[in-house]
Design an enzyme around this catalytic site. Sequence first.
Site, PDB file in Angstrom:
ATOM      1  N   HIS A  99      20.810  -6.877   8.142  1.00  0.00           N
ATOM      2  CA  HIS A  99      19.732  -6.556   7.213  1.00  0.00           C
ATOM      3  C   HIS A  99      20.228  -6.581   5.771  1.00  0.00           C
ATOM      4  O   HIS A  99      19.622  -7.190   4.892  1.00  0.00           O
ATOM      5  CB  HIS A  99      19.158  -5.174   7.556  1.00  0.00           C
ATOM      6  CG  HIS A  99      18.057  -4.747   6.647  1.00  0.00           C
ATOM      7  ND1 HIS A  99      18.291  -3.957   5.546  1.00  0.00           N
ATOM      8  CD2 HIS A  99      16.739  -5.024   6.659  1.00  0.00           C
ATOM      9  CE1 HIS A  99      17.144  -3.763   4.922  1.00  0.00           C
ATOM     10  NE2 HIS A  99      16.184  -4.388   5.595  1.00  0.00           N
ATOM     11  N   GLY A 114       9.410 -20.064  11.665  1.00  0.00           N
ATOM     12  CA  GLY A 114      10.219 -18.880  11.375  1.00  0.00           C
ATOM     13  C   GLY A 114      11.506 -19.010  12.180  1.00  0.00           C
ATOM     14  O   GLY A 114      11.609 -18.501  13.286  1.00  0.00           O
ATOM     15  N   CYS A 136      10.549 -21.198   6.961  1.00  0.00           N
ATOM     16  CA  CYS A 136      10.747 -20.069   6.056  1.00  0.00           C
ATOM     17  C   CYS A 136      11.819 -19.106   6.552  1.00  0.00           C
ATOM     18  O   CYS A 136      11.860 -17.960   6.157  1.00  0.00           O
ATOM     19  CB  CYS A 136       9.433 -19.333   5.806  1.00  0.00           C
ATOM     20  SG  CYS A 136       8.755 -18.596   7.293  1.00  0.00           S
TER      21      CYS A 136
END
Lengths: 545, 545
Positions: A121, A432, A497
């Site tokens: 993250h 994605g 993306c």
Amino acid sequence: MLQTRTGKRTAAAAIRIAVDMAKEGLITKAQAVARIDPASLDQLLHPTLDPKAPRTQLARGLPASPGAASGAVVFHAGEAEAKAKLGQEIVLVRIETSPEDIHGMNAAKGILTTRGGMTSHAAVVARGMGRPCVAGAGDLKIDYDAGTMTVGNRVVRAGDAITIDGGTGEVFLGTVPTVKPQLSGDFATLMGWADGFRKIGVRANADTPSDARHAREFGAEGIGLCRTEHMFFEKGRIVAVREMIVAEDEKGRRAALAKLLPMQRNDFVELLKIMEGLPVTIRLLDPPLHEFLPHEDAEMKEVAAAAGVSVMRIREAAAKLFEVNPMLGHRGCRLAITFPEIYEMQARAIFEAAAIVERETGRKVEPEVMIPLVATKRELDILKERIAAVAKEVEAETGIAPAYLLGTMIELPRAALCADEIAETAEFFSFGTNDLTQTCLGLSRDDAGKFLEVYRQKGIFASDPFVSIDVEGVGELVRLGVARGRKTRKGLKCGICGEHGGDPASVHFCAEVGLDYVSCSPFRVPVARLAGAQAALKTAAVRAD
Amino acid sequence: MLQTRTGKRTAAAAIRIAVDMAKEGLITKAQAVARIDPASLDQLLHPTLDPKAPRTQLARGLPASPGAASGAVVFHAGEAEAKAKLGQEIVLVRIETSPEDIHGMNAAKGILTTRGGMTSHAAVVARGMGRPCVAGAGDLKIDYDAGTMTVGNRVVRAGDAITIDGGTGEVFLGTVPTVKPQLSGDFATLMGWADGFRKIGVRANADTPSDARHAREFGAEGIGLCRTEHMFFEKGRIVAVREMIVAEDEKGRRAALAKLLPMQRNDFVELLKIMEGLPVTIRLLDPPLHEFLPHEDAEMKEVAAAAGVSVMRIREAAAKLFEVNPMLGHRGCRLAITFPEIYEMQARAIFEAAAIVERETGRKVEPEVMIPLVATKRELDILKERIAAVAKEVEAETGIAPAYLLGTMIELPRAALCADEIAETAEFFSFGTNDLTQTCLGLSRDDAGKFLEVYRQKGIFASDPFVSIDVEGVGELVRLGVARGRKTRKGLKCGICGEHGGDPASVHFCAEVGLDYVSCSPFRVPVARLAGAQAALKTAAVRAD
């Protein structure tokens, strides 16, 4: 991995030489564009450590997001934000980060974590923000309670200054002077030539006005992914989001969503204005709701008070929302199938924002509304109907029929395989590839760090599949998805993306399979522009042979 | 969902009528086989509640595994095992079950959970064991500390008798008398006819000698999936497994594995003897290691003592092994890539067992060694080499070269897409459609319960994709996998070993795409045999048209 200093000098020098030679007619502009390594640009776009400055290394982690940064050590996101508001320069230090830390990461000059890999993250968000980041510096032991981080018998306390170099993964004691990026005229010249050759579009993933401005500065031709949930984490909003989550029924959820509507509308107004008619793809809420819930008592009390319920109720909500595998859980369009009012609020915010921007600027706006985690055509049909109903309502209220495209992420293998059916409803596809990599390979990007390095050493993966697209597996799904989608809807607009959009090898792949654009972090837009140009030159060369 | 009693009467009567009519020449045997609903058989194979007995309903959950069972309520697996050893009949009641509860589930007459769906751990394992199970009876509130379960103001204490009906999902107070299954001659006659028509093979998923015996009684033609990890949870073994996990280095792991070797070898000797030369597919270790670690203090102390380390070290190991998305984590062949000694021990146990059985029975044994969670050919190549080296060692020691097939699960989308490459190494494929469903649809079977019912209501899924194969998505991967695999290796043996193997609609699909066999829970083998026969009859009818 190149050393920062060498890398920087090499990239700047290489560009200068290539541009000079082309100007002198020794090589063509195409040759000049072809000889620069796109990955080397990354180093040019960020501040770096002054090569002459002395330094004391404290530890080393992964070079997760380039650039150098110095500041006082802060261990909590809230504190980072508070100190930054007082004008202090800080480095946010965490074992690992979560979406709740976004505001603190945004407030920090740099981010240091002791756990997590190149796609953790912290790393992904830092690259998106253009914040220098060193991730997974495992030798550092953080003690949140004591407010210290320790390596061997050296103790760094909250408030002590450190410097991180996100280009090398190094962490230094104290403040090491940095040098600002000098984007010379040669850089701009070369990028201009590259754009002349490039066929594939380059957009940016941008969630905030500041992202969007950066994106345009770096030459993005639109926003390929605006993650609306990032807007939900901002102070003053997160409480309303949590109120919605713990609401007992639809009425309670709608009341909380009504508080979010004006804020979300303003977000879109700002974004659409900055983008001045360039395409903007807005993804509706994606993460599982438990990501928004507080973990600490004080915050739980705050939410309980705001929602008029007991702290116990908040705890119960969290327990009820717990998921064994959140990546494969109740998220994306699944949220909207069970709680349609969430996407209805978001669609309304988009349409109302578009109407405002059209009225204020006189320029036509056609946002691209994107539904995440679709597995079946039926999901999309159900949500399309809901969104169309909201458009009708807004038309009745404003007198302007919202113009928009409705499309979907292709991020599940099933969606790629059933793309022919899905394209009957979807007006565009955005692959994605982060999630597609996770599902196609059965690989959690939060957990894969434990064995990915061994996999690389043993030649199982040539490179980290989260960094460079796995052409045979994930790439095959993209190929099938594009082919099947365009069989149903000729010329269907297809983009990508995922994080791969800024990786040169992946950009080549995207150009080869005929995607219309790639979308990547703002700071990687120049990398994608150059890689896209090189892909076009290579294709032309192959054709010429 | 049919009522148990009606269902049972209907199935038995339908079989009797069909067999009588065929014997009298009024219909053909094929017509007799075609007119029986395979799903209805399930009810015939288990005890059911005496229709005349009075009963008081306590709650209702999902009919997770058919059959009725009565016993004293027990809330912990260890206690269930202890009481069963004393000859007590017990029903294991849990909020949900985990692999650590297996021995308790095995000891129980029936299983009741308050959380989880038709494919929760409890439901899947119970069906495999042929244990009646009611899952997800959410109205019951369990308090482990108090040893009670409560619904409204009714409190049931540990030790109180309850009865569950896994065919209807009902839970009753006290002991309701049951009726044993009466498999009439008509049933056997019909199944014999069915086998005459059937083309697709039917194997069973069986991990224990008792499973294997059941499988043969129900007509299984082999074992399609022996999950070796289930053997690791048995008392006396789990400590050695945990010792291996917390070992500091390879030497420590090998020492712990050496303790497991003779036990694992004995398991295989028993299984191979029972199967008398029928094919047996043995899957090497699959779950992430943290599934084996203890959660409670007493157990942690036991492991610490056995491994000669501190309890803190056990806690650290657990923290280090924690995964955000264990389904997509460090498991399957990934364990063997990082810790090759695990599969080496298992391969040795298989080869030594085969040598013993060959010597004792004089019958040739050729086990099928199956590698789980393969995503790339390279993983399989690396492990094949290791296993071949073990075979050489065993040959040197015993003088007999082990005969075996080396194959792989196809349970990741990437494996199905790259099946052509993988078939260069794999000698057989077994489609693991449970995991393939999770990854293809991005759907965690532990978490999907929260929205699957809404998805069914809204017509997004016609049926639970974990029960009946999603033909368009998961089925497409199976189709591609079979076609690509057989392109490389003509006639490649392909089977399926997910829960779908016992679902009639899925068996039809498997027959259509040309799988060689389905493998399912022993108690569903007759269902698969009948469904397989009907698929063959349908294909023949289509051809005749």
